[in-house]
Structures are given as C-alpha cells and as structure tokens.
Design a protein around this motif. Sequence first.
Motif, PDB file in Angstrom:
ATOM      1  N   UNK A  56       0.827  -1.215   0.000  1.00 21.09           N
ATOM      2  CA  UNK A  56       0.000   0.000   0.000  1.00 21.09           C
ATOM      3  C   UNK A  56       0.865   1.272   0.000  1.00 21.09           C
ATOM      4  N   UNK A  57       0.238   2.425  -0.308  1.00 14.34           N
ATOM      5  CA  UNK A  57       1.008   3.662  -0.446  1.00 14.34           C
ATOM      6  C   UNK A  57       1.843   4.037   0.781  1.00 14.34           C
ATOM      7  N   UNK A  81       9.028  -1.266   0.028  1.00 12.09           N
ATOM      8  CA  UNK A  81       8.572  -2.262  -0.956  1.00 12.09           C
ATOM      9  C   UNK A  81       9.607  -3.369  -1.149  1.00 12.09           C
ATOM     10  N   UNK A  82      10.863  -2.996  -1.232  1.00  9.03           N
ATOM     11  CA  UNK A  82      11.903  -4.001  -1.452  1.00  9.03           C
ATOM     12  C   UNK A  82      11.973  -5.015  -0.324  1.00  9.03           C
ATOM     13  N   UNK A  83      11.887  -4.519   0.902  1.00  7.54           N
ATOM     14  CA  UNK A  83      11.941  -5.442   2.051  1.00  7.54           C
ATOM     15  C   UNK A  83      10.732  -6.356   2.089  1.00  7.54           C
ATOM     16  N   UNK A  86       1.775   6.102  -5.018  1.00 11.39           N
ATOM     17  CA  UNK A  86       1.917   4.832  -5.726  1.00 11.39           C
ATOM     18  C   UNK A  86       1.849   3.627  -4.794  1.00 11.39           C
ATOM     19  N   UNK A  87       1.333   2.550  -5.330  1.00 12.04           N
ATOM     20  CA  UNK A  87       1.300   1.253  -4.653  1.00 12.04           C
ATOM     21  C   UNK A  87       1.951   0.238  -5.591  1.00 12.04           C
ATOM     22  N   UNK A  88       2.242  -0.939  -5.063  1.00 15.93           N
ATOM     23  CA  UNK A  88       2.756  -2.031  -5.888  1.00 15.93           C
ATOM     24  C   UNK A  88       1.764  -3.185  -5.786  1.00 15.93           C
ATOM     25  N   UNK A 134       3.736  -1.363 -10.537  1.00 15.23           N
ATOM     26  CA  UNK A 134       3.581  -0.167  -9.711  1.00 15.23           C
ATOM     27  C   UNK A 134       2.437   0.640 -10.307  1.00 15.23           C
ATOM     28  N   UNK A 135       1.561   1.160  -9.445  1.00 15.86           N
ATOM     29  CA  UNK A 135       0.383   1.873  -9.939  1.00 15.86           C
ATOM     30  C   UNK A 135      -0.003   2.961  -8.940  1.00 15.86           C
TER      31      UNK A 135
END
Length: 137
Positions: free
Chosen positions: A9-10, A18-20, A69-71, A37-38
């Motif tokens: 989430x954002x 995000x990477x972790x 942005x979120x992934x 990514x969006x």
Amino acid sequence: MERTLAIIKPDAVERRLAGRIIQRIEEAGFEIRALRRIHLSTKQAEGFYAVHRARPFFASLTAFMASGPAVVLVLEAPDAIKKWRTLMGATDPAKADAGTLRKEFAQSIERNATHGSDAPDTAAVEISYFFAGIDLI
Ligand code: ATP
Ligand code: MG
C-alpha cells in the motif's frame, strides 16, 4: 497451486519498504507471477474497495489508497490466500502477531502496509482488476 492478489500500500511504498516486503514474499516461498507499480485514482480505489462502501472508514481508506503509488502483485503458492494473510498479520497492527508484516511495517489500522485477498472468488476478481490474462501466462 493457488493465486492471490497482494498490494504493497502507499504508506509502505512512500517509506521505501517495498523491497523489504518483496524480499519477505520471496523468502516465504511465493512465486511472483505478476508485479506492477500503480498510482490509483480515487475512482479506481473506490472500485477496488467497493465491498466496503457502506463502512464509516470508506472515504478515508480510498483517499489513502489514492494518495501515492502502490505495488500490486499476483502471488502463487499452495494455499496462497491463507498463507499471504498469515504473513501479513491482523488488519490492526496492534493485534498482529510478532514477525508479521503488519506488526513490523504498519502504522495504523488504515495505513497497514499490505493488502491480501480473502477468498478464492475475491482473489479472482481482484487479480483481474489489475492484470489481464495475458500478463499471467
Ligand atoms: P485488506 O482487505 O486491505 O487486505 P483486511 O482484509 O485485513 O485488509 P478489511 O476488513 O478488508 O481488512 O479492511 C480493508 C482495509 O480497510 C484494511 O486493510 C484497512 O486499510 C482499512 N480498515 C479496516 N478497518 C478499518 C478501521 N476500523 N478504520 C480505518 N481503516 C480500516
Ligand atoms: Mg479485506
């Protein structure tokens, strides 16, 4: 094999987590079948969380989901839906078990770092909300 939709989430993307979180996904044994990514519009966030439209937190939740942005990812594993929800932990980080993503990374019941589908039918709808069949071959 089962598939589930996951969202970083954002709040988590903004804090560069995000990477972790993706590393934890891979270490847990999920296969990442799709990833994007969006930055959702408010309308797109409202569509995604339409099931919650009568809840008092709906406006705040959808504004948060559109705030940056979120992934979005499609995760695959045996029993992926339950397995991903177990790794995320309880919705409210104050109630999440030690070692879960929400215990570690969530800031509040709303800004709770990740999303996961809750059943096979909702997983199918949520995956198709973000990904076309051709992305998942
Ligand atoms: P998600 O669907 O995002 O994986 P969940 O299934 O654990 O989370 P839901 O009940 O589906 O929880 O709620 C959807 C989202 O709405 C939560 O993840 C959280 O961001 C937000 N939310 C839920 N309850 C509250 C609340 N009481 N106050 C504010 N936000 C809430
Ligand atoms: Mg839910």
